[in-house]
Design an enzyme around this catalytic site. Structure first.
Site, PDB file in Angstrom:
ATOM      1  N   GLY A 169      16.510  20.454  30.050  1.00  0.00           N
ATOM      2  CA  GLY A 169      17.194  20.768  31.301  1.00  0.00           C
ATOM      3  C   GLY A 169      16.658  22.002  31.992  1.00  0.00           C
ATOM      4  N   GLN A 170      17.304  22.349  33.075  1.00  0.00           N
ATOM      5  CA  GLN A 170      16.844  23.467  33.906  1.00  0.00           C
ATOM      6  C   GLN A 170      16.782  24.768  33.107  1.00  0.00           C
ATOM      7  OE1 GLN A 170      19.630  25.014  36.691  1.00  0.00           O
ATOM      8  NE2 GLN A 170      18.091  26.102  37.882  1.00  0.00           N
ATOM      9  N   ASP A 225      16.815  16.834  22.964  1.00  0.00           N
ATOM     10  CA  ASP A 225      17.344  16.411  24.256  1.00  0.00           C
ATOM     11  C   ASP A 225      17.589  14.906  24.165  1.00  0.00           C
ATOM     12  OD1 ASP A 225      17.354  17.850  27.203  1.00  0.00           O
ATOM     13  OD2 ASP A 225      17.176  15.676  27.352  1.00  0.00           O
ATOM     14  N   ILE A 226      18.418  14.432  25.098  1.00  0.00           N
ATOM     15  CA  ILE A 226      18.669  12.979  25.128  1.00  0.00           C
ATOM     16  C   ILE A 226      17.438  12.243  25.649  1.00  0.00           C
ATOM     17  CG2 ILE A 226      19.711  12.964  27.446  1.00  0.00           C
ATOM     18  CD1 ILE A 226      21.831  10.977  26.130  1.00  0.00           C
ATOM     19  N   ASP A 258      21.176  12.341  21.032  1.00  0.00           N
ATOM     20  CA  ASP A 258      22.300  12.272  21.964  1.00  0.00           C
ATOM     21  C   ASP A 258      23.367  13.227  21.414  1.00  0.00           C
ATOM     22  OD1 ASP A 258      24.601  11.719  23.332  1.00  0.00           O
ATOM     23  OD2 ASP A 258      24.459   9.535  23.127  1.00  0.00           O
ATOM     24  N   TYR A 299      34.345  19.546  36.354  1.00  0.00           N
ATOM     25  CA  TYR A 299      33.428  20.408  35.613  1.00  0.00           C
ATOM     26  C   TYR A 299      34.093  21.755  35.298  1.00  0.00           C
ATOM     27  CZ  TYR A 299      29.182  23.284  35.003  1.00  0.00           C
ATOM     28  OH  TYR A 299      28.215  24.134  34.542  1.00  0.00           O
ATOM     29  N   LYS A 359      34.995  23.433  31.717  1.00  0.00           N
ATOM     30  CA  LYS A 359      34.465  24.737  31.287  1.00  0.00           C
ATOM     31  C   LYS A 359      35.596  25.690  30.915  1.00  0.00           C
ATOM     32  CE  LYS A 359      29.979  24.272  31.436  1.00  0.00           C
ATOM     33  NZ  LYS A 359      29.253  24.192  30.156  1.00  0.00           N
TER      34      LYS A 359
HETATM   35  N1  SER Z   1      25.360  25.661  38.883  1.00  0.00           N
HETATM   36  C1  SER Z   1      26.407  24.853  38.372  1.00  0.00           C
HETATM   37  C2  SER Z   1      26.795  23.774  39.308  1.00  0.00           C
HETATM   38  O1  SER Z   1      26.571  23.938  40.486  1.00  0.00           O
HETATM   39  C3  SER Z   1      27.613  25.695  38.112  1.00  0.00           C
HETATM   40  O2  SER Z   1      27.675  26.061  36.803  1.00  0.00           O
HETATM   41  O3  SER Z   1      27.352  22.801  38.887  1.00  0.00           O
END
Ligand code: SER
Length: 318
Positions: A10-11, A33-34, A47, A137, A141
């Site tokens: 990922g990023q 990674d997946i 996974d 999301y 979190k």
């Molecule tokens: N950068 C993330 C998003 O935009 C926030 O944690 O979902």
């Protein structure tokens, strides 16, 4: 010390892998990674929702610390709410339970500015304040933060966490985030195309350059346990800017760059998040200090993207 990154493609995972390889040596970093990655050394396709597979990898490789970087980001989570909730929570619970069984020694789990909501004070948002997230999301979190602290208090597990702002990077593009617009803007500018922003011109959001985000992660993981007064997740700040300000900063180097504003559902998510973050706990507890301001970020992004992806673009940055 042997480390494992889950979500290394990922990023953030990609750049964290490089930093941890430099820190511990190639043989002491396991990545997973997946999505497959046939060229990476010590890489496993796993996974993260598959607890047995994760357990097998941890036992087989005898890892000491784990960085759990796999997640569904904010905009994508709105499209698949139940799936996003299940994935984001299950991945964390699997790791917390395996940690409780004594399979490893330290865990890093990222939280986000998404834990804040419409009633949170927007300017210099404090560490402890109203958290009423209204995105799937953000809810996941915030719940994760509560569980992470619970496992520390109840079971003494050494879990460390940061509330990342929007992370700006050039190597691997993020997928499905609200703050992704900022990265896309650079690509459009270098392609000589007009950018249509889904966030309003005047909507400020907290952001951080990837090098600062990685530095903060390593610094927090290295900090002596006794110095850490926050066991949920630390506020972390770099810079704050609006799409209009970013476009202006890019125009310093690419004057013809054009942006149009057509906000969509992501603007609502952005509006509910802070404008700027007070990260004084991080500064006090483990000496955090960011390095990259807006102009430095713009310069880094444009020069790196140009030399790696847009060689045809004639860019001159002094
Ligand atoms: N950068 C993330 C998003 O935009 C926030 O944690 O979902």
């Amino acid at each position: 010390m042997k480390a494992l990154i889950i979500g290394s493609g990922g990023q953030i995972g990609t750049e964290l892998a490089k930093a941890l390889r430099d820190k511990y040596g190639q043989e002491n970093l396991i990545t997973s990674d997946i999505n497959e990655n046939p060229i990476e050394p010590n890489f496993y396709t796993v996974d993260a929702t598959d607890k047995k597979a994760v357990e097998k990898l941890i036992v087989q490789e005898q890892v000491d610390e784990i960085y759990l970087m796999a997640a569904i980001l904010s905009a994508k989570a709105e499209q698949f709410p139940m799936r996003a909730w299940q994935i984001n929570m299950n991945i964390l619970f699997n790791l917390l339970e395996l940690f409780k069984e004594g399979l490893f020694k330290k865990l890093f789990w990222p939280s986000s500015i998404a834990v804040f909501g419409p009633h949170t004070p927007k300017i210099q948002t404090p560490q402890y304040t109203v958290t009423d997230p209204n995105s799937v999301y953000g809810i996941s979190k915030l719940a994760g933060e509560r569980w992470v602290e619970y496992y520390f208090l109840k079971h003494g597990l050494d879990i460390r966490s940061l509330r990342y702002p929007g992370v700006i990077s050039w190597k691997v593009q993020p997928g499905g985030g609200t703050t992704d617009y900022a990265i896309e803007m650079f690509h459009y500018a270098l392609r000589g195309e007009k950018f249509v922003s889904y966030i309003n011109r005047d909507e400020p959001l907290p952001m951080i350059y990837i090098d600062d985000a990685i530095k903060a992660t390593l610094q927090l993981m290295d900090a002596p346990s006794k110095n850490l007064t926050v066991r949920s997740s630390y506020n972390l700040a770099g810079v704050s800017f609006t799409p209009g300000e970013l476009a202006e900063a890019i125009r310093k180097y690419i004057p013809e760059f054009e942006v149009e504003y057509r906000p969509d559902f992501r603007q609502k998510i952005a509006r509910s998040w802070p404008d700027s973050i007070d990260d004084s706990y991080a500064r006090k507890d483990w000496n955090w200090q960011h390095e990259f301001d807006l102009d430095a970020i713009v310069k880094e992004m444009l020069t790196n993207l140009q030399s790696h992806f847009y060689q045809d673009y004639d860019l001159s940055i002094k």
